[in-house]
Design an enzyme around this catalytic site. Structure first.
Site, PDB file in Angstrom:
ATOM      1  N   ASP A 117       0.833  -1.198   0.000  1.00 40.50           N
ATOM      2  CA  ASP A 117       0.000   0.000   0.000  1.00 40.50           C
ATOM      3  C   ASP A 117       0.869   1.250   0.000  1.00 40.50           C
ATOM      4  O   ASP A 117       2.008   1.234   0.475  1.00 40.50           O
ATOM      5  CB  ASP A 117      -0.903   0.023   1.231  1.00 40.50           C
ATOM      6  CG  ASP A 117      -2.032  -0.990   1.151  1.00 40.50           C
ATOM      7  OD1 ASP A 117      -2.361  -1.408   0.035  1.00 40.50           O
ATOM      8  OD2 ASP A 117      -2.574  -1.348   2.216  1.00 40.50           O
ATOM      9  N   ARG A 130      -2.623  -0.562  -8.175  1.00 44.95           N
ATOM     10  CA  ARG A 130      -3.969  -0.200  -7.708  1.00 44.95           C
ATOM     11  C   ARG A 130      -4.054   1.331  -7.721  1.00 44.95           C
ATOM     12  O   ARG A 130      -3.254   2.008  -7.073  1.00 44.95           O
ATOM     13  CB  ARG A 130      -4.228  -0.711  -6.291  1.00 44.95           C
ATOM     14  CG  ARG A 130      -5.590  -0.251  -5.721  1.00 44.95           C
ATOM     15  CD  ARG A 130      -5.635  -0.340  -4.213  1.00 44.95           C
ATOM     16  NE  ARG A 130      -5.525  -1.701  -3.729  1.00 44.95           N
ATOM     17  CZ  ARG A 130      -4.920  -2.022  -2.590  1.00 44.95           C
ATOM     18  NH1 ARG A 130      -4.344  -1.099  -1.844  1.00 44.95           N
ATOM     19  NH2 ARG A 130      -4.867  -3.283  -2.208  1.00 44.95           N
TER      20      ARG A 130
END
Length: 307
Positions: A130, A180
């Site tokens: 992330d 992402r």
């Protein structure tokens, strides 16, 4: 201003103690975090699979201060990957590099990530790093690139609200990295990030149009119907089939939209957080959408919680 205030409150140790120790607020938080241990997260992932969706498990935590804490975090991801494989769950893992010890040194953190990505590769699975606040962007990308040189079982996240993101995407595409795309959930100064929502939205669409035709399997992570409609429209215009990308959404948010996309034949992955360190994540979810804050306030009052 409300968003900025909530993000600032995410750093309040006093508010953290009150919310995490209050029974009513903990119950409301279950809307966004299904539980504090792995079995509950696995159950949530199974439910997603039954509903036609995949999942990504995130053991919440960030900015650990000891190597032992980082190694425990790394072990938790290995455990999650092993259970996903042994229980035949369609899920992967997402992690924060500060949870793996980024504040303790890049080399140490990179070694922890490699252990996770190697295990993911052995199991035919995938781990995604992330993206955190902008202070960590360069280091995160560098460590991901190092891991990506060894295995394709690792990807990362790009935040559309940063001015630099188009350059970062083009750089990552050169090495075939899965991305992402998100809008971004941290408080950033206008010197490095678009300050207005319409500007972030426009950049999100611009970046999506770079990702989808790349031939790499990417994730478009948003609950914004306009961003989803723009993605669907662009994919149709370019004859990009539904199996070439996926939408990602957070656990407990816009479940109606998740189901609608599944019915339309799109791939949907639900991001499922778990763990005891859920307060910062919870506050960022309140800051992202007024509807989340309204939900919290209504259920807080209904539960009779007191300060």
């Amino acid at each position: 201003m409300l968003r900025a205030l909530l993000l600032e409150l995410a750093n309040s140790s006093r508010l953290r103690r009150w919310i995490t120790s209050n029974g009513s607020t903990r119950r409301v938080a279950r809307r966004f975090v299904p539980g504090e241990d792995l079995p509950l997260a696995l159950d949530a992932a199974r439910n997603c699979n039954h509903a036609g969706m995949t999942a990504s498990l995130d053991h919440l935590g960030e900015n650990v201060v000891t190597r032992e804490d980082a190694e425990r975090a790394r072990a938790s991801y290995i455990e999650a990957l092993d259970h996903i494989a042994s229980e035949n769950i369609d899920a992967n893992v997402s992690l924060k590099l500060t949870h793996l010890g980024l504040d303790l040194g890049d080399e140490f953190c990179a070694a922890q990530l490699r252990i996770v990505t190697r295990r993911a590769a052995q199991l035919g699975n995938f781990a995604r790093a992330d993206m955190e606040g902008s202070a960590y962007t360069d280091r995160t990308l560098q460590i991901v690139k190092q891991a990506r040189a060894e295995t394709d079982a690792v990807g990362t996240v790009i935040q559309a609200y940063l001015y630099r993101s188009e350059r970062d995407i083009l750089d990552l595409l050169k090495i075939g990295c899965r991305i992402r795309l998100v809008k971004g959930a941290y408080k950033e100064p206008s010197q490095i990030a678009f300050p207005r929502k319409r500007e972030v939205d426009a950049n999100f669409v611009r970046l999506m149009k770079i990702l989808l035709p790349s031939g790499i399997y990417h994730a478009i992570a948003t609950h914004d119907p306009k961003m989803i409609e723009a993605t669907i429209r662009f994919a149709a215009e370019r004859d990009i089939t539904k199996d070439k990308f996926e939408f990602q959404m957070l656990y407990g948010i816009r479940t109606d939209l998740q189901s609608q996309l599944v019915r339309q034949g799109y791939r949907v992955r639900v991001y499922i957080p778990f763990g005891q360190d859920w307060f910062p994540y919870f506050m960022r979810r309140l800051a992202e959408r007024p509807a989340n804050l309204i939900f919290f306030a209504k259920n807080f009052l209904r539960g009779g919680a007191t300060v």
